[in-house]
Design a protein around this motif. Structure first.
Motif, PDB file in Angstrom:
ATOM      1  N   ALA A  89       0.740  -1.285  -0.058  1.00  0.00           N
ATOM      2  CA  ALA A  89       0.133   0.172   0.182  1.00  0.00           C
ATOM      3  C   ALA A  89       0.887   1.267  -0.151  1.00  0.00           C
ATOM      4  O   ALA A  89       0.641   2.192  -0.903  1.00  0.00           O
ATOM      5  CB  ALA A  89      -0.873   0.143   0.992  1.00  0.00           C
ATOM      6  N   ARG A  90       1.876   1.376   1.016  1.00  0.00           N
ATOM      7  CA  ARG A  90       2.734   2.412   1.089  1.00  0.00           C
ATOM      8  C   ARG A  90       3.426   2.786  -0.501  1.00  0.00           C
ATOM      9  O   ARG A  90       3.598   3.875  -0.628  1.00  0.00           O
ATOM     10  CB  ARG A  90       3.961   1.881   1.975  1.00  0.00           C
ATOM     11  N   GLY A  91       3.714   1.579  -1.136  1.00  0.00           N
ATOM     12  CA  GLY A  91       4.646   1.914  -2.261  1.00  0.00           C
ATOM     13  C   GLY A  91       3.685   2.231  -3.439  1.00  0.00           C
ATOM     14  O   GLY A  91       4.213   2.271  -4.474  1.00  0.00           O
ATOM     15  N   ASN A  92       2.371   2.098  -3.176  1.00  0.00           N
ATOM     16  CA  ASN A  92       1.342   2.369  -4.234  1.00  0.00           C
ATOM     17  C   ASN A  92       1.600   1.481  -5.601  1.00  0.00           C
ATOM     18  O   ASN A  92       1.342   1.879  -6.751  1.00  0.00           O
ATOM     19  CB  ASN A  92       1.207   3.844  -4.607  1.00  0.00           C
ATOM     20  N   HIS A  93       2.029   0.215  -5.116  1.00  0.00           N
ATOM     21  CA  HIS A  93       1.999  -0.813  -6.424  1.00  0.00           C
ATOM     22  C   HIS A  93       0.799  -0.957  -7.202  1.00  0.00           C
ATOM     23  O   HIS A  93      -0.273  -0.922  -6.353  1.00  0.00           O
ATOM     24  CB  HIS A  93       2.685  -2.130  -5.788  1.00  0.00           C
ATOM     25  N   ASP A  94       0.950  -0.947  -8.381  1.00  0.00           N
ATOM     26  CA  ASP A  94      -0.395  -0.954  -9.026  1.00  0.00           C
ATOM     27  C   ASP A  94      -0.861  -2.388  -9.272  1.00  0.00           C
ATOM     28  O   ASP A  94      -0.771  -2.796 -10.268  1.00  0.00           O
ATOM     29  CB  ASP A  94      -0.069  -0.318 -10.627  1.00  0.00           C
ATOM     30  N   GLU A 152     -19.693  -2.264  12.734  1.00  0.00           N
ATOM     31  CA  GLU A 152     -20.751  -2.971  13.548  1.00  0.00           C
ATOM     32  C   GLU A 152     -22.055  -2.978  13.110  1.00  0.00           C
ATOM     33  O   GLU A 152     -22.417  -3.810  12.228  1.00  0.00           O
ATOM     34  CB  GLU A 152     -20.471  -2.476  15.073  1.00  0.00           C
ATOM     35  N   GLU A 153     -22.783  -1.841  13.469  1.00  0.00           N
ATOM     36  CA  GLU A 153     -24.401  -1.823  12.967  1.00  0.00           C
ATOM     37  C   GLU A 153     -24.291  -1.645  11.570  1.00  0.00           C
ATOM     38  O   GLU A 153     -25.329  -2.474  10.926  1.00  0.00           O
ATOM     39  CB  GLU A 153     -25.139  -0.596  13.796  1.00  0.00           C
ATOM     40  N   LYS A 154     -23.969  -0.695  11.042  1.00  0.00           N
ATOM     41  CA  LYS A 154     -24.003  -0.740   9.593  1.00  0.00           C
ATOM     42  C   LYS A 154     -22.586  -1.020   8.860  1.00  0.00           C
ATOM     43  O   LYS A 154     -21.504  -0.449   9.525  1.00  0.00           O
ATOM     44  CB  LYS A 154     -24.327   0.920   9.488  1.00  0.00           C
ATOM     45  N   LEU A 155     -22.737  -1.463   7.709  1.00  0.00           N
ATOM     46  CA  LEU A 155     -21.373  -1.764   7.273  1.00  0.00           C
ATOM     47  C   LEU A 155     -21.352  -1.166   5.753  1.00  0.00           C
ATOM     48  O   LEU A 155     -22.356  -1.807   4.710  1.00  0.00           O
ATOM     49  CB  LEU A 155     -21.403  -3.443   7.058  1.00  0.00           C
ATOM     50  N   PRO A 156     -20.807  -0.324   5.707  1.00  0.00           N
ATOM     51  CA  PRO A 156     -20.643   0.166   4.000  1.00  0.00           C
ATOM     52  C   PRO A 156     -20.230  -0.491   2.843  1.00  0.00           C
ATOM     53  O   PRO A 156     -19.091  -1.153   3.374  1.00  0.00           O
ATOM     54  CB  PRO A 156     -19.888   1.631   4.221  1.00  0.00           C
ATOM     55  N   ILE A 157     -20.863  -0.607   2.118  1.00  0.00           N
ATOM     56  CA  ILE A 157     -19.959  -1.356   0.697  1.00  0.00           C
ATOM     57  C   ILE A 157     -20.112  -0.366  -0.401  1.00  0.00           C
ATOM     58  O   ILE A 157     -21.005   0.490  -0.616  1.00  0.00           O
ATOM     59  CB  ILE A 157     -20.801  -2.589   0.160  1.00  0.00           C
ATOM     60  N   GLY A 158     -19.116  -0.358  -1.310  1.00  0.00           N
ATOM     61  CA  GLY A 158     -18.729   0.575  -2.147  1.00  0.00           C
ATOM     62  C   GLY A 158     -17.228   1.187  -2.274  1.00  0.00           C
ATOM     63  O   GLY A 158     -16.620   0.555  -1.483  1.00  0.00           O
ATOM     64  N   ILE A 159     -16.818   2.233  -2.977  1.00  0.00           N
ATOM     65  CA  ILE A 159     -15.660   2.738  -3.101  1.00  0.00           C
ATOM     66  C   ILE A 159     -15.776   3.686  -1.645  1.00  0.00           C
ATOM     67  O   ILE A 159     -16.282   4.499  -1.886  1.00  0.00           O
ATOM     68  CB  ILE A 159     -15.461   3.442  -4.622  1.00  0.00           C
ATOM     69  N   VAL A 160     -14.574   3.146  -0.943  1.00  0.00           N
ATOM     70  CA  VAL A 160     -14.562   4.085   0.300  1.00  0.00           C
ATOM     71  C   VAL A 160     -13.604   5.141   0.146  1.00  0.00           C
ATOM     72  O   VAL A 160     -13.771   6.258   0.604  1.00  0.00           O
ATOM     73  CB  VAL A 160     -13.838   3.126   1.400  1.00  0.00           C
ATOM     74  N   TYR A 161     -12.455   4.922  -0.768  1.00  0.00           N
ATOM     75  CA  TYR A 161     -11.515   5.852  -0.866  1.00  0.00           C
ATOM     76  C   TYR A 161     -10.959   5.756  -2.372  1.00  0.00           C
ATOM     77  O   TYR A 161     -10.810   4.681  -2.686  1.00  0.00           O
ATOM     78  CB  TYR A 161     -10.585   5.790   0.035  1.00  0.00           C
ATOM     79  N   GLN A 162     -10.494   6.795  -3.022  1.00  0.00           N
ATOM     80  CA  GLN A 162      -9.862   6.913  -4.267  1.00  0.00           C
ATOM     81  C   GLN A 162      -8.982   7.972  -4.493  1.00  0.00           C
ATOM     82  O   GLN A 162      -9.749   9.078  -4.419  1.00  0.00           O
ATOM     83  CB  GLN A 162     -10.697   6.358  -5.379  1.00  0.00           C
ATOM     84  N   VAL A 163      -8.004   7.952  -4.886  1.00  0.00           N
ATOM     85  CA  VAL A 163      -7.109   9.307  -5.039  1.00  0.00           C
ATOM     86  C   VAL A 163      -6.160   8.707  -6.069  1.00  0.00           C
ATOM     87  O   VAL A 163      -5.702   7.488  -6.188  1.00  0.00           O
ATOM     88  CB  VAL A 163      -6.509   9.963  -3.787  1.00  0.00           C
ATOM     89  N   GLU A 164      -5.996   9.732  -7.262  1.00  0.00           N
ATOM     90  CA  GLU A 164      -4.837   9.483  -8.377  1.00  0.00           C
ATOM     91  C   GLU A 164      -3.452   9.840  -7.586  1.00  0.00           C
ATOM     92  O   GLU A 164      -3.156  11.016  -7.139  1.00  0.00           O
ATOM     93  CB  GLU A 164      -5.202  10.209  -9.167  1.00  0.00           C
ATOM     94  N   LYS A 165      -2.341   8.914  -7.635  1.00  0.00           N
ATOM     95  CA  LYS A 165      -1.146   9.150  -7.446  1.00  0.00           C
ATOM     96  C   LYS A 165      -0.056   8.533  -8.305  1.00  0.00           C
ATOM     97  O   LYS A 165      -0.518   7.315  -8.634  1.00  0.00           O
ATOM     98  CB  LYS A 165      -0.690   8.700  -5.864  1.00  0.00           C
ATOM     99  N   PRO A 166       1.141   8.935  -8.469  1.00  0.00           N
ATOM    100  CA  PRO A 166       1.758   8.097  -9.028  1.00  0.00           C
ATOM    101  C   PRO A 166       1.996   6.823  -8.790  1.00  0.00           C
ATOM    102  O   PRO A 166       2.227   6.605  -7.436  1.00  0.00           O
ATOM    103  CB  PRO A 166       3.184   8.939  -9.365  1.00  0.00           C
ATOM    104  N   THR A 167       2.259   5.908  -9.373  1.00  0.00           N
ATOM    105  CA  THR A 167       2.389   4.404  -8.794  1.00  0.00           C
ATOM    106  C   THR A 167       4.003   4.081  -8.760  1.00  0.00           C
ATOM    107  O   THR A 167       4.867   4.944  -9.164  1.00  0.00           O
ATOM    108  CB  THR A 167       1.820   3.131  -9.895  1.00  0.00           C
ATOM    109  N   TYR A 168       4.201   2.933  -8.173  1.00  0.00           N
ATOM    110  CA  TYR A 168       5.674   2.580  -7.954  1.00  0.00           C
ATOM    111  C   TYR A 168       6.244   2.467  -9.275  1.00  0.00           C
ATOM    112  O   TYR A 168       7.480   3.190  -9.375  1.00  0.00           O
ATOM    113  CB  TYR A 168       5.604   1.240  -7.249  1.00  0.00           C
ATOM    114  N   THR A 169       5.746   1.677 -10.137  1.00  0.00           N
ATOM    115  CA  THR A 169       6.294   1.827 -11.656  1.00  0.00           C
ATOM    116  C   THR A 169       6.578   3.067 -12.444  1.00  0.00           C
ATOM    117  O   THR A 169       7.558   3.078 -13.160  1.00  0.00           O
ATOM    118  CB  THR A 169       5.687   0.665 -12.352  1.00  0.00           C
ATOM    119  N   ASP A 170       5.547   3.999 -12.016  1.00  0.00           N
ATOM    120  CA  ASP A 170       5.710   4.993 -12.624  1.00  0.00           C
ATOM    121  C   ASP A 170       7.072   6.001 -12.307  1.00  0.00           C
ATOM    122  O   ASP A 170       7.704   6.837 -12.982  1.00  0.00           O
ATOM    123  CB  ASP A 170       4.592   6.253 -12.224  1.00  0.00           C
TER     124      ASP A 170
END
Ligand SMILES: Cc1ncc(C[n+]2csc(CCOP(=O)(O)OP(=O)(O)O)c2C)c(N)n1
Ligand code: SF4
Lengths: 578, 281
Positions: free
Chosen positions: B104-109, B236-254
């Motif tokens: 995750a830290r490396g933003n490996h694609d 617990e009571e409620k469980l979200p499904i869907g995209i929780v987080y998304q952001v564009e950043k250069p990947t490791y291989t970039d």
């Protein structure tokens, strides 16, 4: 005949190692051979560092215990090493700092030369980090070497820094040089005068040879987690990664390291990792994965004294049987143990070819002694060593056009199956850590299992028929005693042999596994009397030979203090034995 | 050649949530029109990892816990491949937890799909790191003492650039999440609530149906880290499904200059030794 051993010792952090390197290069550039070995504790500062450099006209295979010149940049160096001085030897020490009356003189005719290092620094407002340059200047005059070579080396080393730094360092060296010129003009009896004709030589460490070999072999992925004595492979390759276009990755742990290497290898890249015993222990499960998935990978395994953290910066040959038996389950692996710098380069090149040909892990088994020691090597020996890149049964897109029903684990006579890569056109395949069918799907069916085990094992048979190499005999065939040794022990033993060629010869093993039983049995049977010399406490090569040939070695000389053998110790044992 | 990704018929227990994930993955790859030859899938060891025989692409069935570093190595070697990981919760959050953090830290694609059934399925039902506190199992007859690991919060704080949560009982919704994850350039985690009908009598399809709700443009902004963290903490009571987080950043291989000219696996292997030797003279 020039044969000169110089030791320089001082507190860690004062460039003792660099001094050794410079000295080796000065020797090489003056037309001599040299060998250097550094000893230091696992501390960054405050510990005691000592570097030993042996310089001679002819081949230099190892360091020697007996010292000609001892440069003491602290009192500890004198205390620990003055007893190693030869009769007629010379110790250089700053007697403003140490009461000369307190310096116990060792036996023999030893000269004590006072050089006021501290005063020279102070009078010229030089930084303490220049101490080693003063010491080098002192040495240059003592042995009559060409000061210009040292100045040149300083200029090259600090080329990226400003001119002032270069000038200061050159100046420091000159102060040392001039002090001795004035106060001890005759210098030391043995001289290193520049030779008329000079063969171009590299002065290089085992780890640098591994790095150079990996680059020459087309390795494009080196993945590692720092661990002495293999960290400097990582440093070297990282520093060159722009030039070599190799991706060098410091991953989160050794488990990750080896699995990344296997992933990259699957995708078609020549991949390598380097570590030491503890790090390798973490890799073991994935080495077994490489065995069953039939994945090429090269592992530089640098031994240091264990168990556990052991003695990180010292040397040992304690992991031979661990590596041999590592990895659960049965699968072929190849163990190569170079004996000197040139062999380290050649076997690294070869390791990549063997990994590709046999699609299995290949080990370069080295140790701190070889990895961090330096040796001069004629440049042409490295340049002329052409080993064509051989990727074995790796298929191309073109090959695959003619293959229908491709099977990654196809049963073959030699045990090796044609290898496709992910991303190739027109073929999908699976590699599998579970036992599998020829097409890679999981199976537990008994015939299929047996067939795959047999197939993998046949790779060992193929290797034995095509690539295994027998141990090399050094010295006179008819000698009364044969020393049996492997890997880095070659150096001290060949050194001991110089001038004692009639007494013993050396049977040296570099191709440790798979080992052909019949010819090795015959070779051992033909020896008159045998002596096992190993840098460990249990004689692991001896055990391996017993396993392969049933033959026991007559006598053993083992050392496991964390120090390499001195040739003197080997000769002493031989005197006893004969 | 197989172009619809299907393989052997699965050996999972009838009703297992893995079927839904399997279907969603196949749909996602087909919808994305990824040629199977351009897809590399790495499997961990577990019931989840057994998908290697049921899904046809370039497959690497790796070790328990180690599929993530294997995938990272593949991506570096051939960054033109889409790389997907199929892992279990024990696999990815227990045995291989360290790798998840660093990938995750490396933003490996790579796209890491975790079958979160809150148990170890293949080894017959011990607790997994996501087991609810107090869950009784063969290895914890008195109930698990540890609190459950929070994969979404973990990935969020460690630099993942795409984090989604799905439910194996909502296949078409899940398909969209996997598609977006594969499309996303950077490290993607898709944590999937997966009922294990054999060993987890607690978190069943019904249990989830009562709790899950979908994230959409109305109730969530996946570009907002704080909001994403709020959703991550709903466990617990409620469980979200869907995209929780998304952001564009250069990947490791970039960030790797070595790959700017092309794929590493296709690089020229020859080296001019002359350029390296001089420094040793
Ligand atoms: C190193 C190692 N330890 C243990 C195992 C045994 N093992 C196989 S799968 C598994 C756990 C499976 O649980 P999970 O990862 O949650 O996957 P699931 O089966 O639930 O899909 C374990 C402990 C193994 N294969 N390798
Ligand atoms: S044990 Fe659980 S996870 Fe495994 S196949 Fe059966 S239902 Fe699925």
């Amino acid at each position: 005949m020039t044969d000169l051993t110089i030791k320089i010792g001082g507190a860690a952090g004062f460039g003792i190692m660099t001094t050794g390197l410079f000295l080796g290069k000065i020797a090489a550039r003056s037309g001599y051979e040299a060998f250097e070995y550094p000893e230091y504790p696992s501390l960054i500062r405050g510990g005691h560092n000592v570097v030993s450099v042996r310089i001679a006209d002819g081949k230099v295979f190892s360091q020697e215990k007996k010292t000609d010149i001892l440069i003491c940049l602290n009192e500890g160096t004198y205390r620990l090493h003055s007893s190693e001085l030869k009769d007629g030897g010379l110790a250089v020490i700053d007697q403003d700092k140490v009461d000369p009356k307190k310096l116990e003189k060792p036996a023999g005719n030893i000269t004590l030369l006072h050089v006021p290092f501290a005063k020279i620094l102070k009078d010229n407002s030089l930084s303490p980090v220049m101490l080693n340059n003063i010491a080098l200047g002192v040495l240059m005059h003592l042995v009559g070497a060409d000061l210009e070579i040292l100045n040149q080396l300083i200029t090259e080393t600090f080329a990226r820094k400003n001119k002032e730094i270069i000038d200061k360092n050159i100046q420091a060296a000159r102060f040392g040089f001039e002090y001795v010129q004035k106060n001890f003009p005759a210098g030391y009896k043995t001289k290193l005068s520049k030779k008329a004709s000079i063969e171009k030589r590299l002065f290089i460490s085992g780890n640098e040879m591994i790095g150079l070999g990996a680059i020459a072999a087309g390795c494009k992925f080196y993945c590692a987690y720092p661990m002495t004595p293999s960290s400097t492979i990582l440093h070297y390759l990282a520093a060159k990664s722009e030039k070599s276009q190799m991706v060098v990755k410091h991953a989160e742990d050794e488990i990750s390291v080896i699995n990344m290497a296997l992933g990259a290898s699957w995708a078609g890249v020549r991949s390598m990792t380097g570590t030491s015993g503890g790090g390798y222990a973490l890799m073991v499960e994935a080495v077994s994965l490489a065995g069953i998935t039939e994945m090429p990978v090269v592992i530089a395994m640098g031994q240091r004294p264990g168990p556990a953290t052991g003695m990180p910066t010292w040397t040992e040959q304690g992991d031979l049987l661990f590596i041999l038996h590592s990895g659960h389950g049965e699968f072929p692996k190849i163990l190569l143990a170079p004996g000197d710098m040139e062999e380290t380069y050649r076997l690294t090149l070869e390791a990549f070819n063997l990994a590709d040909i046999y699609q299995t892990p290949v080990f370069i088994l080295v140790d701190k002694y070889l990895q961090e020691g330096h040796q001069s090597v004629e440049e042409f020996r490295i340049k002329n060593l052409e080993l064509k890149i051989n990727r074995g049964k790796l298929l191309s897109d073109k090959d695959l056009q003619n293959i229908t029903n491709y099977k990654r684990y196809q049963i073959t006579d030699d045990g090796i199956s044609p290898r496709a890569l992910p991303g190739m056109k027109n073929v999908l395949h699976q590699v599998n850590s579970y036992e599998h069918l020829e097409d890679g799907h999981t199976t537990e069916e008994e015939n299929e299992r047996t067939k795959q085990v047999d197939k993998r094992n046949r790779k060992t048979a193929t290797f034995l028929a095509k690539n295994a190499k027998l141990p090399v005999l050094y010295g006179k065939k008819e000698a009364a005693l044969t020393i049996i040794a492997w890997g880095s022990m070659k150096g001290p033993i060949l050194q001991a042999m110089q001038g004692n060629e009639d007494k013993f010869n050396l049977l040296h093993f570099t191709y440790l596994w798979p080992m052909p039983s019949e010819p090795v049995t015959k070779i051992l049977k033909d020896c008159r009397k045998t002596l096992l010399v190993e840098n460990n406490s249990t004689g692991q090569l001896g055990q391996l030979l017993k396993m392969v040939t049933g033959i026991g070695i007559d006598d053993r000389l083992l050392k496991y203090s964390g120090r390499p053998f001195y040739p003197e110790e080997i000769l002493e044992k031989i005197k006893e034995t004969l | 050649m197989n172009n619809n990704f299907s393989g052997y018929f699965p050996t999972w227990c009838p009703g297992c949530g893995n079927f839904g994930i399997w279907g969603a993955l196949k749909n996602a790859c087909q919808n994305q029109k990824i040629p199977p030859v351009n897809l590399a899938v790495v499997y961990g060891v577990g019931c989840s990892g057994n998908m290697n025989d049921f899904f046809t692409a370039n497959n690497f069935h790796s070790l328990h816990g180690r599929s993530v570093p294997t995938a990272v190595g593949i991506k570096i070697a051939n960054h033109k491949l889409s790389v997907v990981v199929i892992a279990g919760d024990g696999d990815c959050y227990g045995e291989g937890g360290n790798h998840l953090i660093h990938a995750a830290r490396g933003n490996h694609d790579i796209t890491v799909i975790v079958h979160d059934n809150r148990v170890y399925g293949l080894t017959t039902g011990q607790v997994a790191p996501t087991a609810l506190k107090g869950f009784k199992s063969k290895s914890t007859p008195a109930g698990i003492i540890e609190v459950p690991l929070n994969p979404i919060a973990l990935a969020l704080t460690q630099g993942a650039t795409y984090i989604a949560q799905g439910f194996a009982g909502e296949v078409s919704h899940l398909t969209g999440l996997i598609e977006a994850a594969i499309r996303h350039e950077g490290f993607s985690l898709v944590n999937i609530f997966q009922p294990c009908v054999t060993f987890n009598p607690l978190t069943t399809y019904d249990w989830y149906r009562q709790r899950v709700y979908k994230l959409d443009g109305e109730n969530h902004d996946p570009g907002n880290f704080q909001k994403a963290m709020e959703k991550a903490l709903e466990t617990e009571e409620k469980l979200p499904i869907g995209i929780v987080y998304q952001v564009e950043k250069p990947t490791y291989t970039d960030n790797l200059p070595q790959l700017q000219k092309g794929v590493l696996a296709e690089a020229d292997l020859t080296a001019d030794l002359e350029k390296y030797i001089e420094e040793f003279v």
